[in-house]
Write an enzyme that holds these catalytic residues in place. Structure first.
Site, PDB file in Angstrom:
ATOM      1  CB  CYS A 203       1.824  -0.442   5.267  1.00  0.00           C
ATOM      2  SG  CYS A 203       3.545   0.112   5.137  1.00  0.00           S
TER       3      CYS A 203
ATOM      4  CB  THR B 222       5.236   3.613   2.398  1.00  0.00           C
ATOM      5  OG1 THR B 222       5.964   3.817   3.624  1.00  0.00           O
ATOM      6  CG2 THR B 222       6.214   3.648   1.225  1.00  0.00           C
ATOM      7  CE1 TYR B 223       7.168  12.212   3.114  1.00  0.00           C
ATOM      8  CE2 TYR B 223       8.312  11.386   5.053  1.00  0.00           C
ATOM      9  CZ  TYR B 223       8.107  12.381   4.116  1.00  0.00           C
ATOM     10  OH  TYR B 223       8.847  13.538   4.171  1.00  0.00           O
TER      11      TYR B 223
ATOM     12  CG  LEU C  82      15.237  -2.014   3.295  1.00  0.00           C
ATOM     13  CD1 LEU C  82      15.575  -1.070   4.451  1.00  0.00           C
ATOM     14  CD2 LEU C  82      15.983  -3.320   3.469  1.00  0.00           C
TER      15      LEU C  82
ATOM     16  CG  LEU D 146       9.864  -5.696   2.756  1.00  0.00           C
ATOM     17  CD1 LEU D 146      11.289  -5.313   2.383  1.00  0.00           C
ATOM     18  CD2 LEU D 146       9.886  -6.987   3.563  1.00  0.00           C
TER      19      LEU D 146
ATOM     20  CD  GLN E 127      -3.163  -0.963   0.568  1.00  0.00           C
ATOM     21  OE1 GLN E 127      -3.474   0.157   0.200  1.00  0.00           O
ATOM     22  NE2 GLN E 127      -3.951  -2.020   0.370  1.00  0.00           N
TER      23      GLN E 127
END
EC number: 2.3.1.181
Length: 217
Positions: free
Chosen positions: A169, A76-77, A152, A139, A74
Site C-alpha cells: 500500500c 498489494t498482494y 478488501l 482496502l 497502491q
C-alpha cells in the site's frame, strides 16, 4: 430506498482478472433494481497496482504477475489463504457516502476479529485494519455510477513472504500479520462466514441469500 437483501456469491478459487472483469461488467450493466452483492473469493498469487500506484513500490515481483487495475490505492498482494471480499453495492440508492462505506468495511473486520479477542483497529491516515501496527487487512475501492466494486483482502492463513517484494500500500517496511497467528479464524471459509455476518449487520441488510459461483451473464 435501501435494498435490505444482500446476495452472497461464493466464488471459491478464481484468477484475479476474470473476477475483476466480471465486477466491471456487473457494475456497468446494473440498474436501480439490481441486487447488492458480496463476492467472496480466493486468488492465486498476484500483485495488483491501484490507480495511484507508483512503480518504485514494486521492489521485486519475480515470477508473480503484476496487474494494473482501476481501484484506489497502491500495490498489494493477493494469494492463497487470503480472504478477498468484493462489495458490489448501490451506495447512491442506500444513501451511504464513500467515506462511510470505507468506515463500515473496516469496522466489520474490527468487529469480526473482536469475536476472537483480537484488538484490531483502523487508521484515519492509512486505509485498512491493523493489529499492533501490523496490517491484517487491506482496502481499495472504486465507485462508478454511484456503485462500489473492488473491496478488501484479509490475511487468514497464507504465505506472507511475497509482501516483502513490495512496499504494501505504498508503505516501505510495513509488517503484515494474519488471523491464524493471532488465534483468529483459521480458514478462509470461516473468515468469510464471520465477516459476512458483521458486514451485513453494520450496513443494515436483513436478509442474506447465498449463491455458488457467478451469475450467468
Amino acid at each position: 430506498m435501501q435494498d435490505t437483501t444482500l446476495h452472497i456469491r461464493h466464488l471459491g478459487k478464481q484468477d484475479y482478472e476474470s473476477v475483476w472483469h466480471a465486477m466491471q461488467h456487473y457494475t456497468d450493466t446494473r440498474d436501480s433494481e439490481s441486487h447488492d452483492e458480496l463476492w467472496i473469493v480466493e486468488h492465486p498469487p498476484v500483485f495488483t497496482q491501484g490507480q495511484a500506484g507508483k512503480s518504485e513500490h514494486i521492489l521485486n515481483a519475480g515470477d508473480i504477475p503484476v496487474i494494473q487495475v482501476d481501484r484506489g490505492g497502491q500495490v498489494t498482494y493477493h494469494g492463497p489463504g487470503q480472504l478477498v471480499v468484493y462489495p458490489l453495492l448501490d451506495i447512491k440508492r442506500s444513501k451511504v457516502g464513500v467515506r462511510q462505506l470505507v468506515t463500515h468495511i473496516e469496522q466489520s473486520i474490527v468487529d469480526m476479529l473482536a469475536k476472537y479477542d483480537i484488538n484490531a483497529y483502523a487508521k484515519a491516515d492509512a486505509p485498512g485494519v491493523y493489529v499492533d501496527e501490523r496490517k491484517i487487512a487491506s482496502l481499495g475501492l472504486r465507485i462508478r455510477k454511484g456503485c462500489s466494486f473492488h473491496g478488501l483482502a484479509l490475511n487468514v492463513d497464507m504465505d506472507l513472504a511475497p509482501f516483502r517484494r513490495i512496499n504494501p500500500c505504498g508503505y516501505a517496511g510495513l509488517e503484515m500479520v494474519q488471523c491464524k497467528a493471532l488465534g483468529g479464524p483459521q480458514t478462509v471459509i470461516e473468515a468469510g462466514e464471520q465477516l459476512t455476518i458483521t458486514f451485513s449487520q453494520l450496513l443494515g441488510y436483513q436478509h442474506l441469500v447465498h449463491h455458488q459461483g457467478l451469475a450467468a451473464s
